[in-house]
Design an enzyme around this catalytic site. Structure first.
Site, PDB file in Angstrom:
ATOM      1  N   ARG A 190       0.853  -1.184   0.000  1.00  0.00           N
ATOM      2  CA  ARG A 190       0.000   0.000   0.000  1.00  0.00           C
ATOM      3  C   ARG A 190       0.890   1.236   0.000  1.00  0.00           C
ATOM      4  NH1 ARG A 190      -2.041   3.534   3.913  1.00  0.00           N
ATOM      5  NH2 ARG A 190      -4.073   4.424   3.415  1.00  0.00           N
ATOM      6  N   LYS A 248     -16.146   9.326 -13.308  1.00  0.00           N
ATOM      7  CA  LYS A 248     -17.038   8.350 -12.661  1.00  0.00           C
ATOM      8  C   LYS A 248     -16.235   7.400 -11.770  1.00  0.00           C
ATOM      9  CE  LYS A 248     -21.140   5.627 -13.923  1.00  0.00           C
ATOM     10  NZ  LYS A 248     -22.040   6.199 -12.944  1.00  0.00           N
TER      11      LYS A 248
HETATM   12  N1  PMP Z   1     -24.986  11.556 -11.720  1.00  0.00           N
HETATM   13  C1  PMP Z   1     -24.456  10.671 -10.860  1.00  0.00           C
HETATM   14  C2  PMP Z   1     -23.796  11.172  -9.622  1.00  0.00           C
HETATM   15  C3  PMP Z   1     -24.541   9.289 -11.125  1.00  0.00           C
HETATM   16  O1  PMP Z   1     -23.996   8.399 -10.270  1.00  0.00           O
HETATM   17  C4  PMP Z   1     -25.205   8.850 -12.299  1.00  0.00           C
HETATM   18  C5  PMP Z   1     -25.365   7.391 -12.613  1.00  0.00           C
HETATM   19  N2  PMP Z   1     -24.189   6.702 -12.661  1.00  0.00           N
HETATM   20  C6  PMP Z   1     -25.743   9.814 -13.171  1.00  0.00           C
HETATM   21  C7  PMP Z   1     -25.615  11.162 -12.842  1.00  0.00           C
HETATM   22  C8  PMP Z   1     -26.433   9.428 -14.442  1.00  0.00           C
HETATM   23  O2  PMP Z   1     -25.535   9.002 -15.416  1.00  0.00           O
HETATM   24  P1  PMP Z   1     -25.954   7.969 -16.555  1.00  0.00           P
HETATM   25  O3  PMP Z   1     -27.150   8.540 -17.238  1.00  0.00           O
HETATM   26  O4  PMP Z   1     -24.781   7.892 -17.431  1.00  0.00           O
HETATM   27  O5  PMP Z   1     -26.275   6.686 -15.840  1.00  0.00           O
END
Ligand code: PMP
Length: 285
Positions: free
Chosen positions: A100, A149
């Site tokens: 780590r 993401k």
């Molecule tokens: N905002 C957030 C914070 C999310 O987690 C998501 C879903 N993953 C979305 C928006 C919507 O994104 P999508 O339409 O690509 O699923």
């Protein structure tokens, strides 16, 4: 039992393993995507693959697979698990170095880890889509790169729990007096025939469903305004709704206990949901 994909292998879910040194596990050093499946086909795979590439690039993380391989893995999992409707979860992390350490490992020595699994779920006929959902507002205290993401989902997860505790379905997050997005979806209001949603920036995830729904709304001669809005403005709007890959479009009927419009799912939200599902079924592959 489900078959899942882990680092090049298809395995029964109880035999799939990830190292305790994996940086996804230790540091939330990973990104993910969720692609929905309708009629055994993938909805907007290309959009999700592109956003994944961007998330990886922003974090200087290498992909262990090509986009073509990714598509083949998605399809194989749908087939072996006989998934008709639901989602495919994909996660790539910066792998499992020997120790780590905060510094990133050398990608030549530590390849990224990749995991995919399917989840069956009723999407097109979800009961909450007909009834509408209730949301509460909470402060947005997430980090400043919400456009990536990442698997850092603790605060959104706490937000869902705050909503649950308050007897609501979900939470909309607010920063400097304006709604950013829902815990796992993008947020919208409707005034007349105008759809209002926050503009793209590092403050929100660039929803793949958001892009499709805004395009469809414009094609249906609806007006779209990309700007922030407050909870007060949302409570006084004609309609409100959310979008995401697994909820599609769902009406919001209550915000912090106050009814939106008539308190019933809005016409525009339901129409957009219908158009979105229709187009997704047509284009899914
Ligand atoms: N905002 C957030 C914070 C999310 O987690 C998501 C879903 N993953 C979305 C928006 C919507 O994104 P999508 O339409 O690509 O699923």
């Amino acid at each position: 039992m489900r078959t899942v994909y882990v680092n090049g292998e298809y395995l029964p879910e109880n035999e799939a393993k990830i190292s305790v040194f994996d940086r996804g596990f230790l540091m939330a050093d990973g990104v993910y995507e969720v692609t929905s499946v309708l009629d055994g086909k993938l909805v907007d795979f290309e959009g999700h693959a592109k956003r994944l590439e961007r998330s990886l690039h922003e974090l200087d993380m290498a992909s262990p697979v090509t986009t073509d391989e990714l598509l083949a893995i998605h399809r194989e999992l749908v087939q072996v698990n006989q998934l008709d409707e639901g989602g495919i979860y994909l996660q790539i992390t910066r792998g499992a170095p020997a120790d780590r350490d905060f510094a990133f490992p050398d990608p030549e020595e530590t390849p990224s880890s990749i995991v995919l699994f399917t989840q069956a779920k009723n999407l097109a006929n979800a009961p909450s889509a007909q009834a509408g959902i209730s949301v509460i507002s909470i402060e947005d205290i997430r980090w400043g790169r919400r456009d990536i993401k990442t698997v850092q989902l603790l605060y959104p997860s706490m937000g869902k729990m705050m909503a649950k505790k308050a007897g609501a379905d979900d939470a909309w997050m607010v920063e400097d007096g304006q709604v950013t997005e829902g815990t796992s979806n993008n947020a919208y209001i409707v005034k007349g025939r105008k759809i209002i949603t926050r503009q793209l920036s590092n403050d929100i995830l660039h929803g793949i469903t958001r892009a499709a729904v805004l395009r469809l709304a414009k094609e249906a001669q609806m007006e779209v305004e990309e700007r922030g809005f407050s909870i007060e403005e949302a409570q006084g709007a004609d309609e409100a709704f959310i979008t995401s890959a697994t909820t599609f479009v769902q009406p919001v009927v209550t915000i912090d206990g106050s009814s939106v419009g008539t308190g019933q799912p809005g016409k525009i939200a339901l129409r957009l949901r219908e158009i979105y599902i229709e187009e997704s079924r047509k284009k899914a592959l």
